[in-house]
Write a protein that holds these residues in place. Structure first.
Motif, mmCIF file in Angstrom:
data_model
loop_
_atom_site.group_PDB
_atom_site.id
_atom_site.type_symbol
_atom_site.label_atom_id
_atom_site.label_comp_id
_atom_site.label_asym_id
_atom_site.label_seq_id
_atom_site.Cartn_x
_atom_site.Cartn_y
_atom_site.Cartn_z
ATOM 1 N N ARG A 119 0.834 -1.227 0.000
ATOM 2 C CA ARG A 119 0.000 0.000 0.000
ATOM 3 C C ARG A 119 0.854 1.256 0.000
ATOM 4 N NH1 ARG A 119 -4.762 -1.507 4.383
ATOM 5 N NH2 ARG A 119 -5.588 -3.331 3.234
ATOM 6 N N SER A 120 1.848 1.292 0.802
ATOM 7 C CA SER A 120 2.672 2.510 0.940
ATOM 8 C C SER A 120 4.024 2.248 0.326
ATOM 9 C CB SER A 120 2.810 2.882 2.423
ATOM 10 O OG SER A 120 3.631 4.000 2.549
ATOM 11 N N GLN A 121 4.227 2.815 -0.858
ATOM 12 C CA GLN A 121 5.514 2.670 -1.506
ATOM 13 C C GLN A 121 6.524 3.683 -1.026
ATOM 14 O OE1 GLN A 121 6.194 0.215 -3.422
ATOM 15 N NE2 GLN A 121 4.131 -0.631 -3.722
ATOM 16 N N SER A 122 6.034 4.656 -0.193
ATOM 17 C CA SER A 122 6.952 5.688 0.297
ATOM 18 C C SER A 122 7.815 5.184 1.442
ATOM 19 C CB SER A 122 6.162 6.919 0.729
ATOM 20 O OG SER A 122 5.283 6.555 1.791
ATOM 21 N N VAL A 123 7.374 4.145 2.100
ATOM 22 C CA VAL A 123 8.148 3.597 3.215
ATOM 23 C C VAL A 123 9.305 2.774 2.660
ATOM 24 C CG1 VAL A 123 8.061 2.146 5.267
ATOM 25 C CG2 VAL A 123 6.105 3.543 4.632
ATOM 26 N N ALA A 124 10.445 2.954 3.207
ATOM 27 C CA ALA A 124 11.631 2.237 2.730
ATOM 28 C C ALA A 124 11.432 0.743 2.880
ATOM 29 C CB ALA A 124 12.876 2.680 3.500
ATOM 30 N N GLN A 125 11.770 0.000 1.791
ATOM 31 C CA GLN A 125 11.616 -1.448 1.825
ATOM 32 C C GLN A 125 12.652 -2.056 2.766
ATOM 33 O OE1 GLN A 125 11.980 -2.707 -2.209
ATOM 34 N NE2 GLN A 125 9.993 -1.889 -2.841
ATOM 35 N N PRO A 126 12.265 -3.145 3.425
ATOM 36 C CA PRO A 126 13.273 -3.784 4.302
ATOM 37 C C PRO A 126 14.413 -4.387 3.498
ATOM 38 C CG PRO A 126 11.259 -5.110 4.135
ATOM 39 C CD PRO A 126 10.973 -3.824 3.451
ATOM 40 N N GLN A 127 15.589 -4.300 4.044
ATOM 41 C CA GLN A 127 16.796 -4.847 3.420
ATOM 42 C C GLN A 127 17.187 -6.114 4.170
ATOM 43 O OE1 GLN A 127 19.771 -1.796 3.431
ATOM 44 N NE2 GLN A 127 18.578 -0.388 2.129
ATOM 45 N N TRP A 128 17.409 -7.139 3.377
ATOM 46 C CA TRP A 128 17.733 -8.446 3.956
ATOM 47 C C TRP A 128 19.226 -8.708 3.741
ATOM 48 C CZ3 TRP A 128 13.621 -9.685 6.551
ATOM 49 C CH2 TRP A 128 12.354 -9.284 6.096
ATOM 50 N N THR A 129 19.912 -9.035 4.777
ATOM 51 C CA THR A 129 21.374 -9.258 4.710
ATOM 52 C C THR A 129 21.662 -10.711 5.093
ATOM 53 O OG1 THR A 129 21.769 -6.974 5.345
ATOM 54 C CG2 THR A 129 23.623 -8.522 5.559
ATOM 55 N N MET A 130 22.380 -11.431 4.145
ATOM 56 C CA MET A 130 22.726 -12.839 4.376
ATOM 57 C C MET A 130 24.110 -12.935 5.000
ATOM 58 S SD MET A 130 19.899 -13.830 3.084
ATOM 59 C CE MET A 130 20.112 -15.589 3.187
ATOM 60 N N ARG A 131 24.360 -14.111 5.479
ATOM 61 C CA ARG A 131 25.677 -14.328 6.112
ATOM 62 C C ARG A 131 26.790 -14.372 5.069
ATOM 63 N NH1 ARG A 131 24.820 -19.504 9.772
ATOM 64 N NH2 ARG A 131 27.011 -19.057 10.269
ATOM 65 N N ASN A 132 26.476 -14.860 3.867
ATOM 66 C CA ASN A 132 27.505 -14.946 2.811
ATOM 67 C C ASN A 132 26.803 -14.981 1.462
ATOM 68 O OD1 ASN A 132 26.669 -17.743 2.474
ATOM 69 N ND2 ASN A 132 27.879 -18.144 4.348
ATOM 70 N N ILE A 133 27.601 -14.941 0.394
ATOM 71 C CA ILE A 133 27.078 -14.942 -0.966
ATOM 72 C C ILE A 133 26.379 -16.256 -1.276
ATOM 73 C CG2 ILE A 133 27.739 -14.842 -3.409
ATOM 74 C CD1 ILE A 133 27.750 -12.187 -2.066
ATOM 75 N N SER A 134 26.893 -17.338 -0.734
ATOM 76 C CA SER A 134 26.308 -18.652 -1.012
ATOM 77 C C SER A 134 24.879 -18.714 -0.504
ATOM 78 C CB SER A 134 27.170 -19.752 -0.347
ATOM 79 O OG SER A 134 26.577 -21.017 -0.579
ATOM 80 N N ASP A 135 24.665 -18.225 0.715
ATOM 81 C CA ASP A 135 23.287 -18.211 1.240
ATOM 82 C C ASP A 135 22.398 -17.303 0.412
ATOM 83 O OD1 ASP A 135 24.000 -18.491 4.832
ATOM 84 O OD2 ASP A 135 23.942 -19.984 3.227
ATOM 85 N N ARG A 136 22.975 -16.159 -0.014
ATOM 86 C CA ARG A 136 22.164 -15.261 -0.843
ATOM 87 C C ARG A 136 21.756 -15.920 -2.132
ATOM 88 N NH1 ARG A 136 24.869 -10.844 -4.479
ATOM 89 N NH2 ARG A 136 24.996 -12.791 -5.643
ATOM 90 N N ASN A 137 22.730 -16.525 -2.865
ATOM 91 C CA ASN A 137 22.431 -17.154 -4.157
ATOM 92 C C ASN A 137 21.453 -18.308 -3.989
ATOM 93 O OD1 ASN A 137 24.102 -15.349 -5.394
ATOM 94 N ND2 ASN A 137 25.892 -16.717 -5.451
ATOM 95 N N ARG A 138 21.630 -19.067 -2.913
ATOM 96 C CA ARG A 138 20.756 -20.224 -2.691
ATOM 97 C C ARG A 138 19.307 -19.774 -2.505
ATOM 98 N NH1 ARG A 138 22.283 -25.107 1.456
ATOM 99 N NH2 ARG A 138 20.559 -26.532 0.879
ATOM 100 N N LEU A 139 19.094 -18.711 -1.727
ATOM 101 C CA LEU A 139 17.738 -18.221 -1.499
ATOM 102 C C LEU A 139 17.125 -17.628 -2.761
ATOM 103 C CD1 LEU A 139 15.384 -17.517 0.401
ATOM 104 C CD2 LEU A 139 16.550 -15.372 0.921
ATOM 105 N N LEU A 140 17.934 -16.811 -3.482
ATOM 106 C CA LEU A 140 17.398 -16.154 -4.679
ATOM 107 C C LEU A 140 17.089 -17.161 -5.761
ATOM 108 C CD1 LEU A 140 19.502 -12.882 -4.842
ATOM 109 C CD2 LEU A 140 17.238 -13.238 -3.872
ATOM 110 N N LEU A 141 17.945 -18.182 -5.946
ATOM 111 C CA LEU A 141 17.691 -19.205 -6.957
ATOM 112 C C LEU A 141 16.412 -19.967 -6.634
ATOM 113 C CD1 LEU A 141 21.266 -20.602 -7.703
ATOM 114 C CD2 LEU A 141 19.751 -19.434 -9.276
#
Length: 889
Positions: A119-141
């Motif tokens: 509903r509110s696009q003016s509120v900053a979206q939450p930023q998700w930070t992974m422990r490492n690149i491998s966890d990031r790639n695994r989740l995004l894939l």
């Protein structure tokens, strides 16, 4: 390399437990720990850690039987205060529109997920930070794969190198769990990372592109260190391709020129069209402005017409409100107050009252209040009101005075010689009723005008009432024939006064009762009529059928015709529970109305007292009965009058009691009193008369008189007896016996007299005992003195030692018996003669002689027992012998 949280079975079970507790039937595909933040990367390129919050991202699926499809969700779970996972937020993957890796994060582990349904696009979206690149790639894939298979589309991916993702998917071959749709519903399958790689490559790169990429990569066999050379070569080939494209474009110049000419001709047509449209637009704008101007003028004219019509209507209403009808003005300023003209006057008053109220702000629009015409009209109406109130007040004052003067001048209204005249105010009240409604309207116009009118009415009517009471009281006394009883009731003289005291004086109290019967209801009615007539807002003085309307004997024959209905003239003006100030003002006016009439009542009381003081008892009871019937506070003067009469009667009766007590006290001044004192039988006669006169609640008055009489009588008797101690007991016993004999019957029915009867009885017994003992001791002094000496010694020595004491020997006993009991019959005869000698009441002698014999025998029996104990061998005449001897006399 540390184990990824995506492979943590404990974490997966915790997520499943959290979803089960929330009541959803979702299956967990992947769960992984992340850090949530909304902070901005600073210059240092590092995230402010104090803003990061630990969270768990879980990918889940749920089969929908309704749509025969599988839904995919992204759930955010947080840790509660107890360290337990609980659902925080839910996102549907079908709304995922963008996946962006934050460029400012040098580690590349921070990304955002954009959803198109927030509903509110003016509120900053939450930023998700992974422990490492491998966890990031695994989740995004996993997210991209689920979007492709389950939803059929891919979100926009920003900041991620597809080639790098493909290489990572190829290198990591760990198994993951996914779902596939079958005919029977979703089932969980285990696929390798190679399968994911192929799927991702299909999603991100076409088959032809993949073959070209593989051929290109196969041409160059390079290590990690040749990446820069490879990049440079690719740039050079890109420049070559661009140059080839420019060359091909230059070769197509004729075609381009032809196209440009066509575009130029089209531009000319468009410019012409634009110029024509501009002209038409200006004309249309001018026409629109003209139309708007015409509509505004029409609207203003219509508004002016409506406003003018409403204004004319309001002005007509205001003019009608400000207009003074000529007939009303004539009635208010110069009209007559004759009975025939009262209806017009009342109508004029009603109009004036409503007109004045109509010009007040609550009833008049405030915008008119300050208008000059309204102010002038208000001043004119006030002048009309002042003029009318002054004229009406002057007329009513003169009218009241003339009515009373007419009645006073006619002697037939009053009692005359030989004829008692009941006051009749019916005609007076009938004439006053004509102006009752006028008084109500005068009160609503000006309350201050009622004060002088009330005083004028009270002053006039007071003369009439006092004249009626005086004439009635004079004729009442003159027409009552009664013999005067003297007030000398209890003095020592005797003679014909006793006969005079028995004269019938009941007509005296009847005259007083008739005075109250006639005038008390009259005064109450006058008070009620005055309160209603003069617009005192108080409750009704006497309820219908109340005691004041007549006594129980029906002496008041006057009917209650004072229900004026005045309080119903304007029921809206009535106020319940009026203040005590209004009631106090009414009682002050009633004082002016009735003051002075009490003197005639006092004269009747004094006249009755002089004829027969005991009639005060009857009058007191009659007054109490009338006083108990007056309960209304507004008839305050009548209550005060009755209170004063009751007090005056009590004072007169107490005066009689004091004089009678003084007559009793004068008896002690005589030199010698013998026999029954004269006031004893006279008091019995007086008490009998007083009991005959008691009426109503006058019992207390009589009981107080009894108490005072008897107290003085007994006190005087004791003083007279003390003057001659030798004959004191004889005087006391004869008088106390006479008191009992004369009041025996009354004491049985009068509690107060019964109390004094018992007191006289006790005093009589005591006097008898003293007198008899004196006679016995005088005749047998040595006998009982000898016994007394023995009794005194028995307290200190034993009985055996007493015969050896001086004067108590057996010889002394024999001498004493011989001197005392020889010729005992003569001693008894002397006792009888001494008892009879000074007794004036012969009827008391038998009982006294019996008491004397009994007392002697009791004493002699005690003596015989004493001798038998001390002198056992001595012979003493027996008690039986003495009793037989006394019985024979």
């Amino acid at each position: 390399m540390a184990k990824s949280s995506a492979d943590d079975e404990e974490l997966r079970r915790a997520c499943e437990a959290a979803l089960e507790s929330s009541g959803t039937k979702e299956k967990i595909v992947m769960s992984i720990r992340v850090s949530k933040s909304r902070g901005i990367w600073g210059r240092s390129g590092r995230l402010a850690r104090n803003m990061a919050k630990p969270r768990v991202l879980a990918l889940s699926t749920k089969y929908s039987s309704k749509g025969q499809r599988t839904k995919a969700f992204l759930r955010v779970l947080k840790y509660s205060s107890g360290g337990v996972l609980e659902p925080a937020k839910l996102y549907k993957l079908k709304h995922l529109s963008k996946v962006e890796v934050i460029a400012n994060d040098p580690s590349g582990c921070t990304f955002t997920l954009g959803f198109d349904n927030l509903r509110s696009q003016s509120v900053a979206q939450p930023q998700w930070t992974m422990r490492n690149i491998s966890d990031r790639n695994r989740l995004l894939l996993c997210i991209l794969n689920m979007c492709k298979e389950l939803l059929g589309h891919l979100p926009k991916v920003v900041g991620i190198d597809i080639v790098e993702m493909a290489l990572w998917a190829k290198e990591n071959t760990s198994t993951v769990t996914t779902q596939a749709n079958t005919q029977d519903g979703p089932i969980a399958t285990i696929v390798t990372e190679n399968d994911l790689k192929v799927t991702v490559e299909k999603d991100l790169v076409s088959q032809a592109e993949e073959e070209d990429m593989e051929a290109l990569l196969g041409t160059y066999v390079m290590g990690i260190g040749e990446a820069e050379a490879f990049s440079e070569r690719l740039k050079r080939e890109l420049l070559a391709l661009e140059a080839a494209n420019v060359h091909a474009i230059l070769e197509s110049e004729p075609l381009v020129n032809e196209v440009l000419q066509g575009l130029e001709s089209a531009m000319i047509c468009v410019d012409d069209m634009d110029e024509w449209l501009g002209i038409f637009n200006v004309k249309l704008r001018h026409m629109r402005e003209d139309i708007e101007s015409i509509e505004n003028r029409n609207n203003k004219l219509e508004m002016h017409s409506v406003n003018n019509k409403a204004l004319v209507e309001e002005l007509d209403k205001l003019v009608e409100r400000l207009r003074v009808p000529s007939e009303y003005a004539a009635s208010l300023t110069s009209g007559s107050f004759d009975e025939s003209r009262m209806l017009q006057n009342i109508e004029a008053c009603e109009w004036l009252t409503s007109a004045l109220r109509g010009l007040e702000v609550p009833n008049l629009d405030p915008c008119y209040a300050d208008m000059r015409a309204v102010k002038e009209k208000r001043i004119e109406l006030e002048k009309l009101k002042t003029t009318f109130v002054r004229r009406a007040s002057e007329f009513l004052r003169n009218y009241f005075s003339s009515l009373v003067d007419f009645m006073i001048s006619d002697k037939s209204y009053f009692s005359q010689r030989g004829q008692l005249k009941r006051p009749d105010h019916a005609d007076l009240r009938y004439k006053c009723r004509t102006y009752a409604r006028l008084l109500q309207h005068l009160k609503s116009l000006d309350k201050n005008c009622l004060g002088p009118l009330r005083k004028a009415y009270c002053s006039s009517l007071n003369l009439l009432l006092r004249r009626e009471a005086r004439e009635f009281a004079n004729e009442l006394r003159a027409g009552t024939k009664a013999s005067r009883n003297p007030t000398v009731w209890l003095e020592a003289s005797s003679g014909s006064s006793q006969t005079v005291n028995n004269a019938d004086t009941s007509n005296v109290s009847d005259a007083y009762a008739k005075m109250l019967t006639i005038f008390i209801p009259l005064l109450v009615d006058e008070s009620s009529f005055f309160a209603h007539f003069m617009c005192f807002e108080v409750p009704a003085l006497v309820p219908p059928g109340g005691p004041a309307s007549g006594d129980k004997n029906g002496l008041n024959e006057d009917t209650n015709d004072d229900d004026l209905g005045i309080m119903d003239i304007d029921e809206n003006d009535r106020k319940e529970g009026k203040s005590s100030l209004e009631l106090g003002s009414l009682n002050e006016s009633l004082q002016d109305l009735l003051d002075g009439i009490q003197e005639d009542f006092y004269a009747v009381v004094d006249w009755a007292y002089k004829i027969d003081p005991l009639r005060c008892i009857s009058m007191h009871g009659i007054t109490e009965r009338y006083l108990s019937g007056q309960k209304a506070d507004a008839a305050g003067f009548v209550r005060c009058l009755l209170d004063d009469l009751e007090s005056r009667i009590s004072v007169q009766f107490n005066r009689f009691v004091d004089e009678a007590c003084h007559q009793i006290e004068r008896n002690e001044r005589n030199v010698r009193q013998m026999g029954v004192l004269s006031y004893i039988p006279r008091f019995a006669t007086l008490a009998t008369r007083m009991e005959q006169y008691i009426q109503g609640q006058s019992r207390d008055l009589v009981d107080q008189a009894y108490t005072k009489f008897v107290t003085i009588m007994f006190g005087t008797l004791e003083k007279i007896a003390q003057a001659d101690p030798k004959y004191a007991d004889i005087l006391l016993l004869e008088n106390y016996a006479a008191f009992q004999n004369s009041l025996y019957d009354l004491a049985n029915i009068v509690p107060t007299l019964a109390k004094f009867y018992h007191q006289a009885s006790e005093s009589y017994e005591q006097a008898c005992t003293r007198h008899i003992n004196m006679i016995i001791y005088n005749q047998f002094e040595r006998l009982f003195q000898f016994a007394r000496r023995i009794e005194d010694l028995m307290y200190t020595i034993t009985p055996e030692e007493i015969p050896f004491q001086l004067g108590l020997s057996k010889m002394e006993l024999r001498k004493m018996l011989k001197s005392s009991l020889s010729g005992v019959d003569k001693s008894f005869s002397q006792m009888y003669r001494r008892l009879q000698k000074n007794l004036t009441s012969e009827e008391l002698l038998p009982s006294l002689w019996d008491k004397c014999k009994k007392e002697f025998l009791d004493k002699y029996e005690s003596f015989v027992q004493l001798v038998a104990k001390i002198y056992p061998n001595e012979t003493v005449p027996s008690v039986a012998e003495m009793k037989e001897l006394l019985a024979s006399m």
